[in-house]
Design an enzyme around this catalytic site. Structure first.
Site, short mmCIF file in Angstrom:
data_model
loop_
_atom_site.label_atom_id
_atom_site.label_comp_id
_atom_site.label_asym_id
_atom_site.label_seq_id
_atom_site.Cartn_x
_atom_site.Cartn_y
_atom_site.Cartn_z
N SER A 98 -88.39 5.19 -1.29
CA SER A 98 -88.55 3.77 -1.58
C SER A 98 -87.55 2.95 -0.80
CB SER A 98 -88.36 3.52 -3.08
OG SER A 98 -86.98 3.40 -3.35
N LYS A 99 -87.89 1.69 -0.65
CA LYS A 99 -87.11 0.75 0.14
C LYS A 99 -85.68 0.62 -0.36
CE LYS A 99 -88.85 -3.14 2.65
NZ LYS A 99 -89.65 -4.30 2.73
#
Ligand code: GLU
Length: 491
Positions: free
Chosen positions: A259-260
């Protein structure tokens, strides 16, 4: 049978590393099989559209070297479509989906649903409170089609839902995961056509994959739960379903889905930092696939040659930036210096270290790149050493460096060194080597006691580039002024 595979991104504004991997596996499989690799834009979710996203995605794919055979292409800044199975943009295919939705209504595999958002929200809340799986309760299933058609004609807002029979096992073979079976009792009457007349992903994907002659669907694991619905639709239309392959998730080091929040996930971020496309693609290829011999550094041609879906793993693959750095550094090291300098110039210019087109600036950049090459993980690091050379004055960076300079013999020795530098026209490599022998001859000081204080005086550090590089890149004037500064500070 000619293999036809597709990469079908939704244009969301950037290309996720996982999408690059999906595209890459499709590309490699197509090349390996002598088949076609198609790119299709899945833009049916109008709420998620981002201006320029298609152009950005096509640019990123081109940069990565994943050239498709059919689909939208960027030509002189404009998106044009090529291929016999177009349009390749779902929002341009709405009439096709509507026609197939009609077929499903006629054959009883779908039904119009008039339930309001409020009713569906209430239903979901109640189901949640009761600890049930949240899904549509089938209220509109029993409305006779004729009556439903009248209501539609009267302008009543509606969606079209899949009409799943009760208690039916839906089975398909996944090339990586083997046989997967799901019972319709555990499935929902999926919306196929939305109230705005757009299809949902599930409807569009099946129709397009069939009509575009797709033979293998290679996509991320997150789509696995959707596949039984798709299989049901293939059956409903009387079509043969393509082969399916679901690729394992790409994970963060903590084994959660990439995830970012934990770092870069966009291909564009890696491109900006100066990861070479060959290295990024090589590294990404190994996230979920390994060749028989377990080689790691491979060209695209080698990977294509070795690629097989059978060697794709079921379990998630951890995205390890350290390993990507290592891979990228291998590609940087083997690049011819002049090419590497070309690649690095934009970083020097962007930071304002050199002016574009200035020959002297390029020579300086080339020197810095040459001495940084072996320790660079990505191109943006090419300017890390610039401040060391550009700074007007340098201070000892820590106590140890200061102590090195404070030794009793240092001031006199620096004086001798300075005199020798002043006596030459330019500091070249020959001089830079000879000067230490001359200082030693004049002062009797040698080894560490000779080199380290001079290094500390001219760079403020006890470590760093080779002495010859340090001196020749600094040049006569700056060398003298740094020695003078050091002497002044110590006296
Ligand atoms: N549009 C989907 C995505 O964004 C494609 C899924 C598929 O390949 O079927 O990933």
């Amino acid at each position: 049978m000619t293999v036809r595979v597709r990469f079908a991104p939704s244009p969301t504004g950037y290309v996720h590393i996982g999408s690059l991997r999906t595209a890459l596996y499709n590309f490699m499989f197509a090349k390996k099989s002598g088949g076609k690799y198609i790119l299709r834009i899945e833009d049916t979710d109008q709420t998620r559209l981002v201006e320029g996203a298609v152009e950005g995605m096509l640019t990123a794919m081109d940069w990565a070297g994943l050239h498709h055979d059919e689909g939208p292409f960027l030509e002189a800044g404009t998106v044009v479509q090529k291929g016999e199975f177009g349009p390749y943009v779902q929002s341009e295919r709405l009439h096709i989906y509507r026609q197939y939705a009609e077929t499903l209504l006629e054959t009883g595999h779908a039904y119009p649903c008039f339930c309001s958002k409020e009713r569906l929200d209430d239903l979901r809340e109640t189901q949640k409170i009761e600890g049930k799986i949240t899904r549509y309760d089938g209220l509109c299933r029993s409305i006779p089609l004729e009556e439903a058609r009248r209501r539609i004609e009267n302008g009543e807002s509606h969606v079209i839902r899949l009409k799943l029979p009760a208690d039916l096992d839906i089975t398909f073979e996944d090339i990586v995961r083997g046989r997967v079976t799901v019972n319709t009792n555990d499935m929902d009457d999926q919306v196929l056509m939305k109230a705005d007349g757009f299809p949902t992903y599930h409807m569009a994907v099946v129709i397009d994959d069939h009509n575009m002659g797709i033979t293998h669907i290679i996509r991320g694991e997150e789509w696995l739960p959707s596949t039984p619905k798709h299989i049901f639709l293939y059956d409903a239309f009387g079509w043969k379903a393509p082969e399916h392959v679901h690729l394992p998730n790409i994970l963060n080091p903590d084994k959660k889905k990439l995830s970012k929040r934990q770092g870069d996930v966009a291909v564009e971020d890696f491109q900006r930092k100066g990861y070479l496309p060959e290295a990024l693609v090589n590294y990404i290829a190994l996230l979920g696939w390994s060749p028989e011999g377990n080689e790691e550094k491979m060209s695209m041609a080698e990977m294509v040659e070795k690629f097989s879906l059978e060697r794709v793993s079921k379990s998630g693959a951890v995205f390890d930036v350290q390993k990507l750095n290592w891979m990228n550094s291998l590609y940087i090291k083997e690049m011819p210096l002049e090419t590497l300098v070309d690649y690095c110039m934009p970083y020097f210019i962007e930071k304002g270290y050199i002016d574009p087109g200035c020959e002297h600036g390029r020579a300086f950049a080339a020197d810095i790149v040459r001495i940084s090459k072996d320790s660079m993980n990505y191109l943006a690091q090419c300017t890390d050493l610039v401040p060391l050379f550009k700074a007007k004055t340098v201070e000892p960076e820590d106590e140890e460096t200061l102590e090195m300079l404070k030794q009793p013999h240092v001031v006199e020795m620096l004086g001798v060194f300075k005199g020798l530098v002043e006596a030459v026209d330019a500091v070249d490599p020959v001089f830079a080597k000879q000067v230490f022998k001359d200082v030693q001859a004049a002062t009797g000081i040698k080894g560490k006691a000779l080199f380290m204080p001079i290094r500390a005086a001219i760079s403020g550090q006890l470590h760093g580039p080779e002495m010859v590089d340090l001196m020749t890149i600094l040049g006569k004037k700056r060398l003298i002024s740094r020695i003078e500064d050091a002497i002044a500070r110590l006296s």
